[in-house]
Design a protein around this motif. Structure first.
Motif, PDB file in Angstrom:
ATOM      1  N   VAL A  99      -0.296   9.737   6.377  1.00  0.00           N
ATOM      2  CA  VAL A  99      -1.151   9.161   7.411  1.00  0.00           C
ATOM      3  C   VAL A  99      -1.571   7.772   6.950  1.00  0.00           C
ATOM      4  N   LEU A 100      -1.418   6.791   7.820  1.00  0.00           N
ATOM      5  CA  LEU A 100      -1.908   5.445   7.551  1.00  0.00           C
ATOM      6  C   LEU A 100      -3.242   5.287   8.274  1.00  0.00           C
ATOM      7  N   ILE A 101      -4.264   4.839   7.532  1.00  0.00           N
ATOM      8  CA  ILE A 101      -5.593   4.646   8.120  1.00  0.00           C
ATOM      9  C   ILE A 101      -5.981   3.182   7.933  1.00  0.00           C
ATOM     10  N   ASN A 102      -6.430   2.553   9.019  1.00  0.00           N
ATOM     11  CA  ASN A 102      -6.939   1.196   8.887  1.00  0.00           C
ATOM     12  C   ASN A 102      -8.047   0.939   9.904  1.00  0.00           C
ATOM     13  N   ILE A 103      -8.757  -0.156   9.676  1.00  0.00           N
ATOM     14  CA  ILE A 103      -9.814  -0.597  10.569  1.00  0.00           C
ATOM     15  C   ILE A 103      -9.432  -1.961  11.130  1.00  0.00           C
ATOM     16  N   ASP A 104     -10.108  -2.385  12.183  1.00  0.00           N
ATOM     17  CA  ASP A 104      -9.705  -3.595  12.890  1.00  0.00           C
ATOM     18  C   ASP A 104     -10.164  -4.898  12.241  1.00  0.00           C
ATOM     19  N   GLN A 105     -11.158  -4.863  11.356  1.00  0.00           N
ATOM     20  CA  GLN A 105     -11.675  -6.067  10.698  1.00  0.00           C
ATOM     21  C   GLN A 105     -12.082  -5.704   9.279  1.00  0.00           C
ATOM     22  N   ASN A 106     -12.398  -6.724   8.483  1.00  0.00           N
ATOM     23  CA  ASN A 106     -12.890  -6.480   7.130  1.00  0.00           C
ATOM     24  C   ASN A 106     -14.409  -6.525   7.047  1.00  0.00           C
ATOM     25  N   VAL A 124     -16.293  -1.804   3.664  1.00  0.00           N
ATOM     26  CA  VAL A 124     -16.108  -0.525   4.342  1.00  0.00           C
ATOM     27  C   VAL A 124     -15.137   0.324   3.520  1.00  0.00           C
ATOM     28  N   THR A 125     -15.566   1.545   3.185  1.00  0.00           N
ATOM     29  CA  THR A 125     -14.757   2.421   2.341  1.00  0.00           C
ATOM     30  C   THR A 125     -14.404   3.703   3.074  1.00  0.00           C
ATOM     31  N   ILE A 126     -13.303   4.283   2.642  1.00  0.00           N
ATOM     32  CA  ILE A 126     -12.899   5.579   3.155  1.00  0.00           C
ATOM     33  C   ILE A 126     -13.149   6.601   2.059  1.00  0.00           C
ATOM     34  N   GLY A 127     -13.624   7.776   2.469  1.00  0.00           N
ATOM     35  CA  GLY A 127     -13.952   8.831   1.513  1.00  0.00           C
ATOM     36  C   GLY A 127     -12.718   9.494   0.957  1.00  0.00           C
ATOM     37  N   SER A 128     -12.156   8.884  -0.042  1.00  0.00           N
ATOM     38  CA  SER A 128     -11.030   9.463  -0.745  1.00  0.00           C
ATOM     39  C   SER A 128     -11.447   9.596  -2.200  1.00  0.00           C
ATOM     40  N   ALA A 129     -10.602  10.137  -3.019  1.00  0.00           N
ATOM     41  CA  ALA A 129     -10.930  10.274  -4.437  1.00  0.00           C
ATOM     42  C   ALA A 129      -9.952   9.433  -5.247  1.00  0.00           C
ATOM     43  N   PRO A 130     -10.372   8.298  -5.790  1.00  0.00           N
ATOM     44  CA  PRO A 130     -11.685   7.665  -5.644  1.00  0.00           C
ATOM     45  C   PRO A 130     -11.795   6.958  -4.289  1.00  0.00           C
ATOM     46  N   PRO A 131     -13.041   6.636  -3.856  1.00  0.00           N
ATOM     47  CA  PRO A 131     -13.195   5.912  -2.592  1.00  0.00           C
ATOM     48  C   PRO A 131     -12.456   4.577  -2.651  1.00  0.00           C
ATOM     49  N   ILE A 132     -11.857   4.195  -1.541  1.00  0.00           N
ATOM     50  CA  ILE A 132     -11.068   2.969  -1.463  1.00  0.00           C
ATOM     51  C   ILE A 132     -11.632   2.111  -0.350  1.00  0.00           C
ATOM     52  N   SER A 137      -5.233  -3.906   6.553  1.00  0.00           N
ATOM     53  CA  SER A 137      -3.960  -3.429   5.998  1.00  0.00           C
ATOM     54  C   SER A 137      -4.069  -1.922   5.850  1.00  0.00           C
ATOM     55  N   PRO A 138      -3.207  -1.165   6.518  1.00  0.00           N
ATOM     56  CA  PRO A 138      -3.328   0.301   6.472  1.00  0.00           C
ATOM     57  C   PRO A 138      -3.239   0.861   5.050  1.00  0.00           C
ATOM     58  N   ARG A 139      -4.048   1.887   4.801  1.00  0.00           N
ATOM     59  CA  ARG A 139      -3.997   2.629   3.542  1.00  0.00           C
ATOM     60  C   ARG A 139      -3.246   3.920   3.796  1.00  0.00           C
ATOM     61  N   ARG A 140      -2.409   4.312   2.869  1.00  0.00           N
ATOM     62  CA  ARG A 140      -1.544   5.485   3.023  1.00  0.00           C
ATOM     63  C   ARG A 140      -2.163   6.677   2.298  1.00  0.00           C
ATOM     64  N   PHE A 141      -2.237   7.797   3.007  1.00  0.00           N
ATOM     65  CA  PHE A 141      -2.750   9.046   2.450  1.00  0.00           C
ATOM     66  C   PHE A 141      -1.784  10.169   2.793  1.00  0.00           C
TER      67      PHE A 141
END
Length: 180
Positions: A99-106, A124-132, A137-141
């Motif tokens: 799953v790619l997760i991203n937001i529209d602005q920084n 803005v962080t996403i609750g991952s381990a560790p938080p990112i 730019s999409p983050r891959r999970f």
């Protein structure tokens, strides 16, 4: 006496509310009932990002929330209650699916309702381990739950100006998921 602020941050909707002391209530009989239905290859928002009640002072500062809802403050900002929580989302894909997760602005500008005062939400962080820290730019999970359901939180840092006027501050964050 400084103004009380209630910060409800962003995740598809962001707001910040100034709360003045009010009379005590003897009983509140309202009750809500909700169900969150998640269909395959979708996601839903359960709660908005809420920084709780804060008091701005004559010194600028920040309110930072981690993915578990823990808040730290810097400068002249005082956090006065424990109602803060990160935004919570639920998704549904397949086990081991990417799953790619991203937001529209920084960064996001929250604007006071009925006024022009603003506050900045960043980191803005996403609750991952560790938080990112997430960004445009999409983050891959990878979905690790065998049944395909997953939850994630979004939190961040709020920049509070010296003598920040009380009120409701709002903005919108667009969160996008792409199932691969």
């Amino acid at each position: 006496m400084p103004n009380f602020l209630r910060i409800i941050g962003a995740s598809l909707a962001a707001a910040c509310t100034a709360i003045a002391p009010s009379a005590a209530h003897a009983q509140d009989t309202d009750s809500d009932s909700r169900a969150f239905l998640v269909t395959p290859l979708s996601f839903v928002k359960q709660t908005d990002l809420d920084f709780g009640q804060i008091i701005p002072t004559t010194t600028a500062g920040t309110v930072a929330m981690d993915s578990n809802g823990n808040v730290t403050t810097t400068g002249g900002v005082i956090q006065v209650d424990g109602t803060q929580e990160p935004a919570l989302f639920w998704g549904y894909g397949s086990f081991n699916q990417t799953v790619l997760i991203n937001i529209d602005q920084n960064t996001y500008t929250l604007t006071r309702q009925g006024g022009t005062d603003t506050m900045l939400l960043d980191q803005v962080t996403i609750g991952s381990a560790p938080p990112i820290i997430i960004s445009t730019s999409p983050r891959r999970f990878r979905i690790a739950n065998p049944n395909g359901f997953f939850a994630f939180t979004i939190a961040g840092r709020l920049q509070v100006a010296a003598n920040q006027p009380g009120g409701v501050y709002e903005s919108t964050i667009t969160v996008t998921l792409e199932y691969e």
